[in-house]
Design a protein around this motif. Structure first.
Motif, PDB file in Angstrom:
ATOM      1  N   GLY A  62      14.741  13.591 -13.459  1.00  0.00           N
ATOM      2  CA  GLY A  62      15.319  12.321 -13.044  1.00  0.00           C
ATOM      3  C   GLY A  62      15.959  12.425 -11.668  1.00  0.00           C
ATOM      4  N   GLY A  63      16.572  13.562 -11.396  1.00  0.00           N
ATOM      5  CA  GLY A  63      17.197  13.770 -10.091  1.00  0.00           C
ATOM      6  C   GLY A  63      16.190  13.851  -8.967  1.00  0.00           C
ATOM      7  N   PHE A  64      14.971  14.265  -9.278  1.00  0.00           N
ATOM      8  CA  PHE A  64      13.934  14.352  -8.245  1.00  0.00           C
ATOM      9  C   PHE A  64      13.692  12.996  -7.600  1.00  0.00           C
ATOM     10  CE2 PHE A  64       9.422  13.654  -7.237  1.00  0.00           C
ATOM     11  CZ  PHE A  64       9.274  14.547  -6.188  1.00  0.00           C
ATOM     12  N   ALA A  65      13.721  11.941  -8.415  1.00  0.00           N
ATOM     13  CA  ALA A  65      13.478  10.598  -7.885  1.00  0.00           C
ATOM     14  C   ALA A  65      14.531  10.199  -6.860  1.00  0.00           C
ATOM     15  CB  ALA A  65      13.452   9.594  -9.033  1.00  0.00           C
ATOM     16  N   LEU A  66      15.734  10.775  -6.962  1.00  0.00           N
ATOM     17  CA  LEU A  66      16.811  10.430  -6.038  1.00  0.00           C
ATOM     18  C   LEU A  66      16.628  11.072  -4.672  1.00  0.00           C
ATOM     19  CD1 LEU A  66      19.855  10.773  -8.479  1.00  0.00           C
ATOM     20  CD2 LEU A  66      18.630   8.689  -7.850  1.00  0.00           C
ATOM     21  N   VAL A  67      16.056  12.275  -4.641  1.00  0.00           N
ATOM     22  CA  VAL A  67      15.908  12.992  -3.367  1.00  0.00           C
ATOM     23  C   VAL A  67      14.494  12.906  -2.808  1.00  0.00           C
ATOM     24  CG1 VAL A  67      17.769  14.599  -3.916  1.00  0.00           C
ATOM     25  CG2 VAL A  67      15.421  15.188  -4.552  1.00  0.00           C
ATOM     26  N   ALA A  68      13.568  12.317  -3.576  1.00  0.00           N
ATOM     27  CA  ALA A  68      12.171  12.254  -3.139  1.00  0.00           C
ATOM     28  C   ALA A  68      11.988  11.587  -1.774  1.00  0.00           C
ATOM     29  CB  ALA A  68      11.321  11.562  -4.201  1.00  0.00           C
ATOM     30  N   PRO A  69      12.678  10.464  -1.479  1.00  0.00           N
ATOM     31  CA  PRO A  69      12.469   9.835  -0.164  1.00  0.00           C
ATOM     32  C   PRO A  69      12.767  10.765   1.007  1.00  0.00           C
ATOM     33  CG  PRO A  69      13.612   8.332  -1.627  1.00  0.00           C
ATOM     34  CD  PRO A  69      13.579   9.651  -2.325  1.00  0.00           C
ATOM     35  N   ALA A  70      13.781  11.617   0.844  1.00  0.00           N
ATOM     36  CA  ALA A  70      14.118  12.563   1.915  1.00  0.00           C
ATOM     37  C   ALA A  70      13.100  13.687   2.027  1.00  0.00           C
ATOM     38  CB  ALA A  70      15.509  13.154   1.664  1.00  0.00           C
ATOM     39  N   SER A  71      12.339  13.907   0.953  1.00  0.00           N
ATOM     40  CA  SER A  71      11.349  14.984   0.941  1.00  0.00           C
ATOM     41  C   SER A  71       9.977  14.531   1.423  1.00  0.00           C
ATOM     42  CB  SER A  71      11.213  15.541  -0.493  1.00  0.00           C
ATOM     43  OG  SER A  71      12.474  15.914  -1.018  1.00  0.00           O
ATOM     44  N   MET A 111      21.470  11.418   0.105  1.00  0.00           N
ATOM     45  CA  MET A 111      20.613  11.446  -1.076  1.00  0.00           C
ATOM     46  C   MET A 111      20.933  12.664  -1.945  1.00  0.00           C
ATOM     47  SD  MET A 111      19.256   8.672  -0.348  1.00  0.00           S
ATOM     48  CE  MET A 111      18.302   8.508  -1.854  1.00  0.00           C
ATOM     49  N   LEU A 112      21.298  13.770  -1.304  1.00  0.00           N
ATOM     50  CA  LEU A 112      21.707  14.952  -2.062  1.00  0.00           C
ATOM     51  C   LEU A 112      22.985  14.669  -2.842  1.00  0.00           C
ATOM     52  CD1 LEU A 112      21.326  17.939  -2.783  1.00  0.00           C
ATOM     53  CD2 LEU A 112      22.595  18.520  -0.694  1.00  0.00           C
ATOM     54  N   VAL A 113      23.895  13.899  -2.237  1.00  0.00           N
ATOM     55  CA  VAL A 113      25.123  13.508  -2.943  1.00  0.00           C
ATOM     56  C   VAL A 113      24.783  12.694  -4.179  1.00  0.00           C
ATOM     57  CG1 VAL A 113      27.213  12.092  -2.779  1.00  0.00           C
ATOM     58  CG2 VAL A 113      26.605  13.633  -0.909  1.00  0.00           C
ATOM     59  N   PHE A 114      23.811  11.792  -4.060  1.00  0.00           N
ATOM     60  CA  PHE A 114      23.369  11.018  -5.233  1.00  0.00           C
ATOM     61  C   PHE A 114      22.880  11.971  -6.328  1.00  0.00           C
ATOM     62  CE2 PHE A 114      22.652   7.260  -2.334  1.00  0.00           C
ATOM     63  CZ  PHE A 114      23.561   6.435  -2.970  1.00  0.00           C
ATOM     64  N   LEU A 164      22.345   4.403 -10.945  1.00  0.00           N
ATOM     65  CA  LEU A 164      22.390   5.283  -9.781  1.00  0.00           C
ATOM     66  C   LEU A 164      21.072   5.235  -9.018  1.00  0.00           C
ATOM     67  CD1 LEU A 164      24.330   7.245  -8.397  1.00  0.00           C
ATOM     68  CD2 LEU A 164      23.347   9.092  -9.763  1.00  0.00           C
ATOM     69  N   ALA A 165      19.966   5.173  -9.751  1.00  0.00           N
ATOM     70  CA  ALA A 165      18.651   5.104  -9.111  1.00  0.00           C
ATOM     71  C   ALA A 165      18.490   3.805  -8.326  1.00  0.00           C
ATOM     72  CB  ALA A 165      17.554   5.219 -10.167  1.00  0.00           C
ATOM     73  N   LEU A 166      19.044   2.697  -8.844  1.00  0.00           N
ATOM     74  CA  LEU A 166      18.953   1.419  -8.142  1.00  0.00           C
ATOM     75  C   LEU A 166      19.707   1.465  -6.819  1.00  0.00           C
ATOM     76  CD1 LEU A 166      18.083  -1.532  -8.011  1.00  0.00           C
ATOM     77  CD2 LEU A 166      20.130  -2.128  -9.338  1.00  0.00           C
ATOM     78  N   VAL A 167      20.897   2.062  -6.834  1.00  0.00           N
ATOM     79  CA  VAL A 167      21.669   2.190  -5.598  1.00  0.00           C
ATOM     80  C   VAL A 167      20.909   3.066  -4.601  1.00  0.00           C
ATOM     81  CG1 VAL A 167      23.818   3.029  -4.566  1.00  0.00           C
ATOM     82  CG2 VAL A 167      23.863   1.853  -6.769  1.00  0.00           C
ATOM     83  N   ALA A 168      20.366   4.186  -5.083  1.00  0.00           N
ATOM     84  CA  ALA A 168      19.608   5.076  -4.208  1.00  0.00           C
ATOM     85  C   ALA A 168      18.382   4.374  -3.643  1.00  0.00           C
ATOM     86  CB  ALA A 168      19.196   6.329  -4.976  1.00  0.00           C
ATOM     87  N   PHE A 169      17.739   3.555  -4.464  1.00  0.00           N
ATOM     88  CA  PHE A 169      16.570   2.807  -4.004  1.00  0.00           C
ATOM     89  C   PHE A 169      16.949   1.827  -2.899  1.00  0.00           C
ATOM     90  CE2 PHE A 169      14.146  -1.208  -4.430  1.00  0.00           C
ATOM     91  CZ  PHE A 169      12.888  -0.745  -4.043  1.00  0.00           C
ATOM     92  N   MET A 170      18.051   1.112  -3.080  1.00  0.00           N
ATOM     93  CA  MET A 170      18.492   0.156  -2.066  1.00  0.00           C
ATOM     94  C   MET A 170      18.767   0.854  -0.743  1.00  0.00           C
ATOM     95  SD  MET A 170      21.045  -2.323  -4.285  1.00  0.00           S
ATOM     96  CE  MET A 170      21.397  -3.372  -2.864  1.00  0.00           C
TER      97      MET A 170
END
Length: 265
Positions: A62-71, A111-114, A164-170
């Motif tokens: 689940g955490g991967f989805a949060l940092v994926a955009p930076a990767s 994104m890492l903080v997320f 949390l994923a919604l905030v990261a997506f925004m």
């Protein structure tokens, strides 16, 4: 302020189509990026499993989805090179203007903080609901579905993760591609991303659901599908950015400079 174009309601499907074209044009590069992250995910999964911590694997996935955009910066570059009529190359990532790396790094830290926040919240929920539960996945899954505490953990964890994923997506929907393509600071890029979600929530929420579905499908077989879905979503995110075409409003100094040039002319 940032100005955005208005996109069609069915735009996400056009972004996916554009992403498929990008992948078809540079399949080894695109899927190669996906394979790298698949191998990393498999290594983490095997390591946790061998330590008897299989229950932590879904948290990490689940955490991967949060940092994926930076990767996905290298994948954005593939699409960018195609748009410029150039042949994408393996080292295009390093040809990004140096000034943009600092801003990309700043947003990557966010994104890492997320991710760390999600990991910490998951740890707290595990401590609150599991007590002495076995963290091996084969015994943890029955706990989730047959024990009241397990069901509560699953429901609350899903809701917290979704929020949390919604905030990261925004924050990241357009920001990373924008910083790869334009000389803008991280704040301006984040404002553009949030504005896109705020101005056209019907389009962007559909896009968020597509990302969630593709990520879930990719993570299904212990992450093997990520080799395909990760680059697909990254290319499509670039197409989303190009469709919205965010343009920062000129600063006061830039306006004054333009007026001065006009007066001199």
């Amino acid at each position: 302020m940032v100005t955005l174009e208005k996109v069609r309601r069915d735009a996400p499907w056009a972004w996916i189509k554009g992403a498929i074209d990008d992948m078809a044009a540079a399949p080894f590069l695109s899927i190669g990026y996906g394979v790298v992250f698949t191998v990393i995910g498999l290594a983490i999964t095997v390591g946790l499993w061998s330590l008897g911590q299989g229950a932590v694997v879904p948290v990490m996935m689940g955490g991967f989805a949060l940092v994926a955009p930076a990767s996905a910066i290298g994948i954005y570059r593939i699409s960018q090179m195609r748009d410029q009529g150039k042949t994408p190359g393996l080292w295009d990532f390093w040809s990004i203007p140096k000034g943009r790396f600092t801003q990309l790094a700043l947003l990557s830290v966010l994104m890492l903080v997320f991710f760390l926040t999600w990991a910490r919240l998951a740890q707290m929920m595990f401590a609150l609901f599991t007590h002495e539960a076995d963290f091996r996945l084969d015994s943890f899954l029955p706990f989730l579905f047959t024990d009241v505490q397990g069901v509560m953990l699953m429901v609350i964890g899903t809701l917290v993760g979704a929020a949390l994923a919604l905030v990261a997506f925004m924050v990241s929907a357009l920001s990373f591609p924008m910083m790869v393509d334009q000389d803008v600071d991280a704040v301006t890029a984040v404002v553009a991303s949030i504005k896109a979600v705020k101005d056209q929530p019907d389009v962007m929420l559909v896009w968020a659901w597509i990302i969630a579905f593709a990520t879930g499908a990719g993570l299904a077989l212990f992450g093997v599908g990520i080799a395909i879905t990760f680059p697909l979503i990254a290319h499509a995110s670039w197409r989303a950015y190009k469709d919205f075409n965010p343009r920062p409003s000129p600063s006061a100094k830039e306006v004054e400079a333009r007026l001065a040039e006009k007066n001199q002319a």
